[in-house]
Design a protein around this motif. Structure first.
Motif, PDB file in Angstrom:
ATOM      1  N   LEU A 190      -3.736   5.089  -6.019  1.00  0.00           N
ATOM      2  CA  LEU A 190      -2.992   5.275  -7.254  1.00  0.00           C
ATOM      3  C   LEU A 190      -3.881   5.928  -8.311  1.00  0.00           C
ATOM      4  N   ASP A 191      -3.298   6.887  -9.060  1.00  0.00           N
ATOM      5  CA  ASP A 191      -4.036   7.537 -10.142  1.00  0.00           C
ATOM      6  C   ASP A 191      -4.171   6.581 -11.319  1.00  0.00           C
ATOM      7  N   ASP A 192      -5.321   6.649 -11.972  1.00  0.00           N
ATOM      8  CA  ASP A 192      -5.559   5.834 -13.169  1.00  0.00           C
ATOM      9  C   ASP A 192      -5.446   6.727 -14.402  1.00  0.00           C
ATOM     10  N   TYR A 193      -4.384   6.516 -15.194  1.00  0.00           N
ATOM     11  CA  TYR A 193      -4.163   7.303 -16.404  1.00  0.00           C
ATOM     12  C   TYR A 193      -4.439   6.493 -17.663  1.00  0.00           C
ATOM     13  N   SER A 194      -5.171   5.396 -17.512  1.00  0.00           N
ATOM     14  CA  SER A 194      -5.487   4.582 -18.684  1.00  0.00           C
ATOM     15  C   SER A 194      -6.614   5.229 -19.483  1.00  0.00           C
ATOM     16  N   GLU A 195      -6.701   4.892 -20.759  1.00  0.00           N
ATOM     17  CA  GLU A 195      -7.726   5.453 -21.636  1.00  0.00           C
ATOM     18  C   GLU A 195      -9.107   4.958 -21.192  1.00  0.00           C
ATOM     19  N   GLY A 196     -10.019   5.911 -21.022  1.00  0.00           N
ATOM     20  CA  GLY A 196     -11.370   5.566 -20.620  1.00  0.00           C
ATOM     21  C   GLY A 196     -11.465   5.027 -19.206  1.00  0.00           C
ATOM     22  N   ALA A 197     -10.451   5.272 -18.371  1.00  0.00           N
ATOM     23  CA  ALA A 197     -10.436   4.801 -16.975  1.00  0.00           C
ATOM     24  C   ALA A 197     -10.690   3.296 -16.879  1.00  0.00           C
ATOM     25  N   GLN A 198     -10.178   2.554 -17.865  1.00  0.00           N
ATOM     26  CA  GLN A 198     -10.438   1.120 -17.882  1.00  0.00           C
ATOM     27  C   GLN A 198      -9.668   0.364 -16.804  1.00  0.00           C
ATOM     28  N   LEU A 199      -8.658   1.005 -16.224  1.00  0.00           N
ATOM     29  CA  LEU A 199      -7.860   0.328 -15.194  1.00  0.00           C
ATOM     30  C   LEU A 199      -8.116   0.892 -13.792  1.00  0.00           C
ATOM     31  N   LYS A 200      -9.221   1.611 -13.633  1.00  0.00           N
ATOM     32  CA  LYS A 200      -9.524   2.193 -12.330  1.00  0.00           C
ATOM     33  C   LYS A 200      -9.641   1.109 -11.257  1.00  0.00           C
ATOM     34  N   TYR A 201     -10.309   0.012 -11.588  1.00  0.00           N
ATOM     35  CA  TYR A 201     -10.488  -1.086 -10.627  1.00  0.00           C
ATOM     36  C   TYR A 201      -9.144  -1.654 -10.193  1.00  0.00           C
ATOM     37  N   LEU A 202      -8.210  -1.729 -11.168  1.00  0.00           N
ATOM     38  CA  LEU A 202      -6.894  -2.285 -10.855  1.00  0.00           C
ATOM     39  C   LEU A 202      -6.107  -1.327  -9.968  1.00  0.00           C
ATOM     40  N   ALA A 203      -6.194  -0.020 -10.257  1.00  0.00           N
ATOM     41  CA  ALA A 203      -5.494   0.968  -9.434  1.00  0.00           C
ATOM     42  C   ALA A 203      -5.983   0.900  -7.988  1.00  0.00           C
ATOM     43  N   GLU A 204      -7.299   0.772  -7.806  1.00  0.00           N
ATOM     44  CA  GLU A 204      -7.836   0.695  -6.444  1.00  0.00           C
ATOM     45  C   GLU A 204      -7.413  -0.608  -5.759  1.00  0.00           C
ATOM     46  N   SER A 205      -7.448  -1.700  -6.508  1.00  0.00           N
ATOM     47  CA  SER A 205      -7.047  -2.991  -5.924  1.00  0.00           C
ATOM     48  C   SER A 205      -5.575  -2.976  -5.522  1.00  0.00           C
ATOM     49  N   LEU A 206      -4.722  -2.414  -6.376  1.00  0.00           N
ATOM     50  CA  LEU A 206      -3.289  -2.350  -6.061  1.00  0.00           C
ATOM     51  C   LEU A 206      -3.045  -1.462  -4.843  1.00  0.00           C
ATOM     52  N   THR A 207      -3.775  -0.349  -4.740  1.00  0.00           N
ATOM     53  CA  THR A 207      -3.625   0.533  -3.578  1.00  0.00           C
ATOM     54  C   THR A 207      -3.956  -0.211  -2.289  1.00  0.00           C
ATOM     55  N   GLU A 208      -5.096  -0.890  -2.292  1.00  0.00           N
ATOM     56  CA  GLU A 208      -5.505  -1.604  -1.088  1.00  0.00           C
ATOM     57  C   GLU A 208      -4.570  -2.769  -0.782  1.00  0.00           C
ATOM     58  N   HIS A 209      -3.991  -3.356  -1.825  1.00  0.00           N
ATOM     59  CA  HIS A 209      -3.001  -4.418  -1.611  1.00  0.00           C
ATOM     60  C   HIS A 209      -1.748  -3.845  -0.945  1.00  0.00           C
ATOM     61  N   LEU A 210      -1.286  -2.681  -1.405  1.00  0.00           N
ATOM     62  CA  LEU A 210      -0.120  -2.041  -0.783  1.00  0.00           C
ATOM     63  C   LEU A 210      -0.405  -1.711   0.680  1.00  0.00           C
ATOM     64  N   ILE A 211      -1.612  -1.210   0.956  1.00  0.00           N
ATOM     65  CA  ILE A 211      -1.978  -0.899   2.348  1.00  0.00           C
ATOM     66  C   ILE A 211      -1.926  -2.163   3.204  1.00  0.00           C
ATOM     67  N   ASP A 212      -2.487  -3.251   2.693  1.00  0.00           N
ATOM     68  CA  ASP A 212      -2.511  -4.513   3.445  1.00  0.00           C
ATOM     69  C   ASP A 212      -1.104  -5.032   3.706  1.00  0.00           C
ATOM     70  N   GLN A 213      -0.244  -4.988   2.683  1.00  0.00           N
ATOM     71  CA  GLN A 213       1.105  -5.525   2.829  1.00  0.00           C
ATOM     72  C   GLN A 213       1.930  -4.713   3.820  1.00  0.00           C
ATOM     73  N   LEU A 214       1.857  -3.381   3.729  1.00  0.00           N
ATOM     74  CA  LEU A 214       2.632  -2.550   4.649  1.00  0.00           C
ATOM     75  C   LEU A 214       2.070  -2.611   6.066  1.00  0.00           C
ATOM     76  N   ALA A 215       0.754  -2.825   6.184  1.00  0.00           N
ATOM     77  CA  ALA A 215       0.147  -2.911   7.513  1.00  0.00           C
ATOM     78  C   ALA A 215       0.624  -4.138   8.275  1.00  0.00           C
ATOM     79  N   GLN A 216       1.156  -5.127   7.572  1.00  0.00           N
ATOM     80  CA  GLN A 216       1.661  -6.331   8.230  1.00  0.00           C
ATOM     81  C   GLN A 216       3.016  -6.100   8.901  1.00  0.00           C
ATOM     82  N   VAL A 217       3.654  -4.957   8.619  1.00  0.00           N
ATOM     83  CA  VAL A 217       4.946  -4.632   9.229  1.00  0.00           C
ATOM     84  C   VAL A 217       4.677  -3.990  10.588  1.00  0.00           C
TER      85      VAL A 217
END
Length: 783
Positions: free
Chosen positions: A297-324
């Motif tokens: 996921l792209d991080d469009y927050s000011e100062g890239a303050q949400l970069k960690y969250l974007a990466e965590s959410l991406t990996e969470h989506l990968i994990d959840q879909l991989a369970q299917v």
């Protein structure tokens, strides 16, 4: 009596006579030993262990032959085969391995020593069954360990106490430089793993390289520590070989520092971003929609303050879909190189070999985050679906839950629809048939929506239009099975939603649907979907019959549904209906098992609501209150507009035990149930709801209030209603009015004689099980 000897020379005796012929049949003997030690085992599990390389039909035939041989050799009643499960009758069989384990649990080590006459299944092998060999090896190690433990404990009193303790142990660690060597080794290992991870990320080495490096480093740690431990007093050195005594800790430290110095420049070079390889792209290649890549996921927050969250959410989506199980999801390492590169989506899809892409962004600030996700067809780059959720980075777990509840569920459902449409399109060359079928499927969705708002007249007209479109599609391409299956599905919907009352079905639509399923089977005799439709519709028909005819039809329905899941274990709706049939026969554990299979098979959440309700209902019948809370709560959270889960929670409160009775909660649940019921059903359901509320009040000790509510419910009735009799019987029983409860149950069973078997085992009536009159009421079917 069967005596099974597995320790030492494996033998089997029946009434003192050795069955040499059975012992010589490795497959059957191994299966017998496995069932004897594991207890009740499913057919699927036995097939996966003993016939892993055969196709399903041949494996089932092999299992059937093996079971027939064992039944013949062991004698009547010793091997029990019930439904999908196989077990040994415990009172007719003894197993020395199990006796040894029992003796060990009782700490009867003398008996352990007596029983352990040799290794488990010594010299026995079963080629072609690696899972069995692994089980045999593990069981043998466990039994040998118990035997050794018995010997140690028996002689423990003769062993003199040894001087030492933690202070001495720590001093010896310091003398041998364990800490120094360990710290340097871990630092070097971390650096090596970082280098390997970057190489994998850049695509310069294969994905498995990282695992190999990890395994080598893990294996090397004890070697390095052992070499350090080998250095201390001269007295200890005699224990070690000459080569180990010559290796000093200083040498180990020097080697590790050299490794760090070698790896560090490479690491510093690799952390610079390298270009992504651009392999040749075959633009004409067809991309499988079940193969999916979740781009970071792209991080469009000011100062890239949400970069960690974007990466965590991406990996969470990968994990959840991989369970299917139905999806093949690209790993995070494979998509990492595209995090900040401007590579066209079609190129990414071709490089990764995926037919579906998920992309999105994170915007906002820590206290207000917006997550947007889009589902893209990689073949056409068309956006199939999108969804946005809001939350806060201050509460990441709540945000992740919302992503699961809305985005992951949406992606799974939309993927299922897309895959189904592509599969359908590949089945016909007729554009007209395709278009007519798509229009009909849209009308079926509209039909369900009209039913939801109580427009039964408009819904019936919509259903008729859909069926006529499908009829035209069928005439355009008579060899295409999809319109026929869609007509069977339309009939199933009509049977459910156009029924005259609860617990009934529209007979006309049922017969029409069965005819459509039979025509589908004429086109493809082993089509699991056609069998699924036929089994479900036959079960509807059986529920409207009485006596032996109903039982016979329901048996046929169950067999057809089992055939459907044997052909395709992902038929979630077939598993779900099979669960309902088992539940109606009061086989609640088997019904729960079938519902769990349905839940696991429902890859694209097409039947999630019904399956969750089955899980909730059967947990309720088994009085597993934690499971009731889990499944009913999950159902209400995911389907807040459905009355069924509210009804289950109210039933839990109204029963003889379970959750603490709470009259206010019961009133709230009752009103919510009516609010969520279809408008055309509310009047007939209100008296039943009042009877359940009365039962809760009776449990709470408010007898006068309960009687008043019962009277209120009776006043709303216009004529007799068997369902209301059923619920009032429960309320009367909670009030201690046993005779009145039995009178009402008798009236209910006169109207619904096929329910005797269920009533005989229903947990609501457990206090009546020893009552002669109750036993007489349910005797016909309960046996």
């Amino acid at each position: 009596m069967i005596e099974l000897v597995t320790l030492g020379r494996a033998t089997i005796r029946r009434d003192g006579e050795e069955l040499a012929g059975l012992t010589a049949r490795n497959q059957e003997f191994a299966l017998l030993v496995y069932v004897a030690l594991e207890g009740q085992v499913s057919r699927d599990r036995l097939i996966s262990i003993f016939w892993p390389e055969r196709d399903e039909e041949a494996a089932r035939q092999g299992l059937a032959q093996a079971l027939a041989t064992l039944k013949r050799e062991l004698g009547e009643g010793r091997l029990v085969v019930e439904g999908d499960f196989v077990a040994l009758a415990g009172e007719t069989c003894t197993v020395d391995a199990r006796q040894l384990e029992d003796a060990a649990r009782a700490e009867n080590w003398e008996r352990v020593a007596e029983l352990y006459s040799g290794p488990f299944l010594a010299g026995f092998e079963l080629p072609g069954a690696p899972a069995f060999e692994e089980w045999r090896s593990g069981t043998g190690d466990r039994l040998a360990g118990l035997a050794r433990r018995g010997g140690v404990e028996e002689g423990a009193a003769d062993v003199p106490a040894q001087p030492g303790g933690w202070p001495v142990f720590l001093k010896r660690l310091r003398d041998r430089l364990i800490f120094q060597v360990g710290l340097v080794y871990l630092g070097a290992a971390w650096l090596a793993l970082q280098v390997a991870d970057i190489l994998v990320e850049r695509g310069l080495v294969a994905d498995w390289t990282f695992k190999v490096v990890l395994y080598v480093l893990a294996a090397g740690l004890p070697i390095a520590l052992t070499l350090a431990w080998a250095q201390e007093q001269q007295a200890d050195k005699a224990f070690w070989p000459a080569w180990a005594r010559r290796v000093r800790p200083g040498y180990v430290l020097a080697a590790l520092l050299t490794l760090v110095l070698v790896l560090l420049p490479g690491y510093l070079l690799l952390v610079r971003r390298l270009p992504v390889p651009s392999p040749e792209i075959d633009a004409a290649a067809a991309l499988d929609p079940t193969s999916i890549a979740v781009l970071y996921l792209d991080d469009y927050s000011e100062g890239a303050q949400l970069k960690y969250l974007a990466e965590s959410l991406t990996e969470h989506l990968i994990d959840q879909l991989a369970q299917v199980g139905a999806l093949s999801v690209v790993s995070r390492n494979a998509v990492k190189p595209y995090r900040q590169l401007d590579v066209p989506l079609d190129s990414v899809a071709q490089i990764l070999g995926v037919g579906t892409l998920v992309e999105g962004s994170v915007t906002g600030a820590r206290d207000s985050v917006r997550v947007s996700v889009q589902l893209i067809d990689a073949n056409t780059l068309i956006h199939l679906e999108s969804r946005t959720v809001d939350g806060s980075a201050e509460d990441p777990f709540a945000l992740f839950d919302r992503v699961d509840a809305e985005i992951v569920r949406l992606l799974r459902q939309r993927l299922g629809l897309e895959i189904r449409l592509r599969e359908m399109r590949a089945g016909t060359l007729s554009q007209v048939a395709w278009e007519q079928t798509q229009r009909a499927l849209s009308l079926l969705e509209e039909f369900v929506e009209r039913i939801g708002v109580g427009d039964t007249v408009g819904a019936a007209q919509t259903l008729g239009q859909a069926d006529r479109l499908l009829e035209r599609a069928e005439s355009e391409d008579p060899s295409w099975i999809e319109p026929v299956l869609a007509r069977a599905e339309a009939a199933r919907l009509g049977a459910i939603h156009l029924r005259p009352a609860d617990r009934q079905y529209d007979t006309t639509w049922v017969h029409v649907g069965i005819a459509h399923s039979e025509r589908a089977l004429d086109l493809a005799a082993r089509d699991a979907r056609a069998l699924e439709h036929q089994g479900i519709l036959l079960s509807y028909l059986a529920s409207m019959r009485e006596g032996p005819e109903s039982d016979s039809l329901m048996d046929v329905a169950a067999e057809v549904l089992r055939a459907a899941v044997d052909l395709d274990a992902t038929r979630a709706r077939a598993w779900s209906r099979l669960s309902r049939i088992l539940q109606s026969r009061a086989q609640f554990r088997e019904a729960l098992w079938a519902a769990e299979r349905a839940y696991a098979a429902d890859a694209f959440l097409e039947e999630a609501r019904v399956i969750l309700f089955r899980l909730c209902q059967n947990s309720l019948e088994l009085k597993d209150w934690d499971a009731v809370t889990r499944w009913c709560g999950e159902g209400r959270r995911r389907f807040p507009d459905r009355a069924s889960f509210v009804s289950a929670q109210l039933s839990a409160l109204a029963g003889p035990e379970g959750p603490e009775p709470d009259g206010r909660a019961a009133w709230a649940l009752g009103e919510k149930l009516l609010e969520l019921s279809p408008p055309q059903r509310r009047a007939e359901r209100r008296p039943r709801v009042l009877m359940e509320v009365a039962a809760v009040l009776a449990r709470e000790g408010l007898a006068d209030s309960a009687l008043a509510v019962i009277a209120q419910g009776r006043a709303l009735l216009e004529g007799a209603d068997a369902e209301t009799d059923y619920y009032e019987a429960n309320a009367r029983l909670r009030l201690g009015q046993t005779d009145a409860a039995l009178d009402l149950l008798e009236a209910y069973l006169r109207a619904e004689p096929g329910e005797r078997g269920y009533i005989a085992r229903d947990w609501w009536w457990e206090s009546l099980h020893t009552d002669p009159r109750f036993q007489s009421l349910v005797a016909d079917d309960a046996g």
